[in-house]
Design a protein around this motif. Structure first.
Motif, PDB file in Angstrom:
ATOM      1  N   PRO A   8      36.326  44.106 -33.576  1.00 58.76           N
ATOM      2  CA  PRO A   8      37.061  43.446 -32.489  1.00 58.76           C
ATOM      3  C   PRO A   8      36.312  42.197 -32.016  1.00 58.76           C
ATOM      4  CG  PRO A   8      36.870  45.806 -32.086  1.00 58.76           C
ATOM      5  CD  PRO A   8      35.971  45.490 -33.242  1.00 58.76           C
ATOM      6  N   ARG A   9      37.022  41.266 -31.437  1.00 59.82           N
ATOM      7  CA  ARG A   9      36.430  40.010 -30.985  1.00 59.82           C
ATOM      8  C   ARG A   9      35.283  40.247 -29.997  1.00 59.82           C
ATOM      9  NH1 ARG A   9      35.814  34.723 -32.532  1.00 59.82           N
ATOM     10  NH2 ARG A   9      35.499  33.403 -30.725  1.00 59.82           N
ATOM     11  N   LYS A  10      35.413  41.227 -29.150  1.00 61.10           N
ATOM     12  CA  LYS A  10      34.395  41.472 -28.119  1.00 61.10           C
ATOM     13  C   LYS A  10      33.041  41.871 -28.722  1.00 61.10           C
ATOM     14  CE  LYS A  10      35.793  46.306 -27.406  1.00 61.10           C
ATOM     15  NZ  LYS A  10      34.577  46.894 -27.983  1.00 61.10           N
ATOM     16  N   GLU A  14      28.207  36.028 -29.348  1.00 62.03           N
ATOM     17  CA  GLU A  14      28.765  34.870 -28.641  1.00 62.03           C
ATOM     18  C   GLU A  14      28.150  33.560 -29.112  1.00 62.03           C
ATOM     19  OE1 GLU A  14      29.894  34.367 -24.104  1.00 62.03           O
ATOM     20  OE2 GLU A  14      27.784  33.826 -24.406  1.00 62.03           O
ATOM     21  N   ASP A  27      38.750  29.619 -16.434  1.00 63.10           N
ATOM     22  CA  ASP A  27      40.207  29.694 -16.510  1.00 63.10           C
ATOM     23  C   ASP A  27      40.845  29.140 -15.239  1.00 63.10           C
ATOM     24  OD1 ASP A  27      40.209  30.799 -19.020  1.00 63.10           O
ATOM     25  OD2 ASP A  27      40.421  32.866 -18.339  1.00 63.10           O
ATOM     26  N   ASP A  86      41.428  35.133 -31.068  1.00 59.31           N
ATOM     27  CA  ASP A  86      41.475  36.342 -30.229  1.00 59.31           C
ATOM     28  C   ASP A  86      42.891  36.569 -29.720  1.00 59.31           C
ATOM     29  OD1 ASP A  86      40.476  38.543 -28.914  1.00 59.31           O
ATOM     30  OD2 ASP A  86      39.573  37.426 -27.254  1.00 59.31           O
ATOM     31  N   ARG A  87      43.839  36.677 -30.636  1.00 61.55           N
ATOM     32  CA  ARG A  87      45.249  36.682 -30.260  1.00 61.55           C
ATOM     33  C   ARG A  87      45.688  37.989 -29.589  1.00 61.55           C
ATOM     34  NH1 ARG A  87      47.756  34.149 -33.759  1.00 61.55           N
ATOM     35  NH2 ARG A  87      49.835  34.790 -33.155  1.00 61.55           N
ATOM     36  N   ASN A  89      44.000  39.277 -27.009  1.00 61.44           N
ATOM     37  CA  ASN A  89      43.407  39.232 -25.676  1.00 61.44           C
ATOM     38  C   ASN A  89      44.483  38.810 -24.670  1.00 61.44           C
ATOM     39  OD1 ASN A  89      42.108  38.097 -23.300  1.00 61.44           O
ATOM     40  ND2 ASN A  89      40.186  38.172 -24.450  1.00 61.44           N
ATOM     41  N   ASP A  90      44.760  39.666 -23.681  1.00 61.13           N
ATOM     42  CA  ASP A  90      45.833  39.400 -22.724  1.00 61.13           C
ATOM     43  C   ASP A  90      45.601  38.112 -21.941  1.00 61.13           C
ATOM     44  OD1 ASP A  90      47.145  41.676 -23.493  1.00 61.13           O
ATOM     45  OD2 ASP A  90      46.426  42.905 -21.827  1.00 61.13           O
ATOM     46  N   ASN A  91      44.358  37.829 -21.587  1.00 60.44           N
ATOM     47  CA  ASN A  91      44.059  36.624 -20.823  1.00 60.44           C
ATOM     48  C   ASN A  91      44.317  35.371 -21.651  1.00 60.44           C
ATOM     49  OD1 ASN A  91      42.913  35.505 -18.278  1.00 60.44           O
ATOM     50  ND2 ASN A  91      41.348  34.709 -19.665  1.00 60.44           N
ATOM     51  N   VAL A  92      43.960  35.447 -22.927  1.00 56.75           N
ATOM     52  CA  VAL A  92      44.202  34.332 -23.849  1.00 56.75           C
ATOM     53  C   VAL A  92      45.700  34.078 -23.982  1.00 56.75           C
ATOM     54  CG1 VAL A  92      44.089  33.688 -26.287  1.00 56.75           C
ATOM     55  CG2 VAL A  92      42.051  34.559 -25.140  1.00 56.75           C
ATOM     56  N   LYS A 357      41.654  37.155 -35.782  1.00 57.80           N
ATOM     57  CA  LYS A 357      41.300  35.762 -36.040  1.00 57.80           C
ATOM     58  C   LYS A 357      42.120  35.216 -37.195  1.00 57.80           C
ATOM     59  CE  LYS A 357      37.294  32.734 -36.811  1.00 57.80           C
ATOM     60  NZ  LYS A 357      35.817  32.651 -36.852  1.00 57.80           N
TER      61      LYS A 357
END
Length: 602
Positions: A8-10, A14, A27, A86-87, A89-92, A357
């Motif tokens: 997963p992206r997390k 980083e 954001d 990171d498609r 991800n709800d925030n994204v 990704k």
């Protein structure tokens, strides 16, 4: 056999991901700017609509528009780039959705600007350019060319509103990255995972035939399940393009798309025609060498990405890649090396492979900020060529951003892949010049063919021929469905590869793999760019001073046509000589591979 398990992206490091705070710190800052730009858009419309026929007002409007567009461009990248890594991800997704609303607002309120520019009298435009904006001479030349194809102000606004909505490319990406699930497959007694990323970055190039072919069966089985959905997405896209071409009075979709990307039909037709007749024989010889060295009697399309020397691997860490690129591209000067360091230090590049990704690679440059590069790093030296390619885009558009206004920030699509592919050839020339080991030299040359030339001049060329035939079918009102698309793709592949390999079952679905079909006539520009890039890289290899000429060209953006940019660089593509020279260079590389391989056997 390398095994990679996507995480997963997390869970990725980083420090190897790109830094979106280069655009907006938080954001909240991004969302506040979204609200502010809506006010600015509304004010721009109230201030300038219907008033552009006054020269001083037009000059002010152009300056204000460029500032507005620069902020809008930043917003678009902050919203869209995270979706490619990171498609899930709800925030994204929320940020992307908020930007879509502003994008629609932009289209609805600012479509008047282009329409009114095109409606200005030609004499007025010429006098304005001479007195106020000589830097926009070519920009307004293109505006004048558009005049006969422009519709009413109301119709243009409707089209602009429509094109700002989520499009068929968006649907394709959802199908590809969210819906498609690939079966695991068995090979050599092991169970291996499969996905778009794993297949294209790992399994397709695996030296083990059982892994490669079983992965292909798994991969194309899933593609086949979604072929009708994907076909409808693509056919809807080209029907939309046909509708717009007809509305604007173009004879064909191809002419319409070429006009929209500042293209030239003569250059386009020559590229399509010549590569099939002249390049194909060299590539067939290369594939036959692969088959010979791997003892493959039934060579398939699924096999053509394998390494010529399966036991010769060059590992490469991300940190090591920086040193290699600085040495190889150092011939382009201190500013170029400085940009390479900046790209690492400021985290321009997104290296990891992770769930959600996108596949492939790209560079999206925001002027005066960063060239955001997407990769899927495999830890092998061949990734250095990919990174060199994307850094070519980064330097090009960072340089353009420094020296041109936003209205000249883009560049003709025919030229856009020249700076990137030029870098790949420069890196190859450096490696060949600095290492005398025959096996290493063979690895470099085979990598040049399999990555630089096969990818840019074959894979994308085959996309271009396929596009050309599909657009001609739509112009002739022929029926299109998934089977027609697949049959056309198979015919193109069989014509190009001839007797060098068999198009294995499912490979005709290769049309489902690339997003380029949703980007106009983008695929053919790779071979065009590599034609220019090969010529320039070899000129620099012979005379380092030519690098200064090249760097000057990279400052010009879209202030010149592709033909003039190429001539300024010392490569006149108005003739077929550069294309023939590039094809001949590929033939020379294939000859070198045969020679080195036979020598190593002795």
């Amino acid at each position: 056999m390398t095994e990679i398990k996507l995480v997963p992206r997390k869970d990725v490091e980083e420090k190897y991901t790109w830094d979106m705070t280069l655009l907006y710190k938080t954001d909240k800052d991004f969302r506040n700017t979204l609200e502010n730009i809506k006010i600015d858009i509304k004010n721009f419309k109230e201030k300038y609509e219907g008033k552009l026929s006054n020269a001083e007002t037009l000059d002010c409007a152009l300056c204000d528009y460029e500032k507005l567009y620069e902020e809008f461009y930043k917003l678009s990248h902050y919203a869209k780039l995270p979706m490619t890594v990171d498609r899930f991800n709800d925030n994204v997704v929320t940020n992307a959705t908020l930007f879509e609303e502003v994008s629609t607002f932009w289209a609805g309120n600012l479509s008047f600007f282009n329409t009114e520019l095109i409606s200005l009298a030609e004499d007025f435009i010429n006098n304005f350019v001479k007195k106020y904006r000589p830097d926009l001479k070519y920009f307004f030349e293109k505006i004048v060319r558009e005049k006969k194809h422009i519709l009413s102000k109301e119709a243009e606004q409707v089209i602009s509103n429509y094109e700002s909505l989520p499009n068929f490319y968006h649907l394709y990406e959802v199908t590809k990255h969210e819906d498609m699930q690939f079966d695991n497959f068995e090979a050599n007694g092991k169970t291996l995972e499969n996905s778009f990323v794993l297949y294209e970055n790992l399994h397709e190039m695996d030296n083990d035939t059982e892994v490669r072919r079983n992965a292909a069966k798994s991969f194309y089985k899933t593609l086949n399940t979604y072929k009708n959905t994907s076909a409808n997405e693509y056919i809807s896209q080209i029907k939309k393009e046909k509708m717009l071409a007809t509305m604007r009075g173009y004879d064909s979709v191809i002419d319409y798309l070429l006009a929209s990307q500042d293209g030239n039909r003569e250059l386009y037709d020559r590229q399509i025609r010549t590569l099939m007749s002249d390049l194909a024989p060299h590539i067939r010889r290369y594939i036959k060498l692969l088959a010979r060295e791997h003892n493959i009697n039934d060579m398939q399309f699924a096999d053509c990405k394998i390494n010529l020397d399966p036991d010769f691997e060059v590992d490469m860490t991300i940190n090591e890649s920086r040193d290699y690129l600085k040495k190889a591209l150092g011939v382009l000067g201190a500013d170029y090396v400085k940009m390479i360091d900046e790209s690492y230090d400021k985290r321009w590049t997104d290296f990891p492979q992770n769930i959600g990704k996108s596949t492939g690679g790209f560079c999206a440059t925001v002027p005066n900020i960063a060239g955001f590069i997407l990769l899927s790093w495999t830890g092998k030296m061949n990734e250095v060529f990919v990174l060199a390619h994307e850094l070519g885009h980064a330097y090009h558009f960072m340089s353009t951003g420094k020296h041109q206004t936003m209205l000249n920030f883009d560049c003709p699509l025919y030229f856009v892949e020249a700076p990137s592919t030029c870098n790949e050839v420069i890196v190859s020339n450096y490696l060949l010049r600095t290492n005398t080991d025959a096996r290493f030299k063979r690895w470099v040359i085979s990598n040049m063919i399999s990555r630089t030339y096969f990818h840019n001049m074959v894979t994308h060329y085959l996309e271009a021929v396929y596009q050309d035939r599909i657009y001609k079918k739509i112009d002739n009102n022929e029926m299109l469905n998934a089977d027609v698309l697949s049959t056309t793709k198979r015919e193109v592949m069989e014509e190009f590869f001839g007797d060098s390999l068999v198009i294995n079952e499912g490979a005709e679905l290769t049309w489902m793999r690339q997003p380029h079909y949703y980007m106009g006539l983008y695929p053919y520009t790779y071979s065009a760019g590599l034609t220019i890039g090969t010529a320039i890289a070899n000129k620099i290899d012979k005379d380092k001073n030519h690098a200064n000429i090249w760097l000057n060209v990279l400052k010009q953006g879209s202030s010149m046509s592709a033909l003039d940019l190429s001539k300024l660089a010392g490569c006149d593509v108005s003739t077929d000589e550069p294309l023939k020279e590039a094809i001949g260079y590929v033939g020379h590389l294939v000859d070198e591979l045969y020679t080195l391989t036979d020598e190593l056997k002795k």
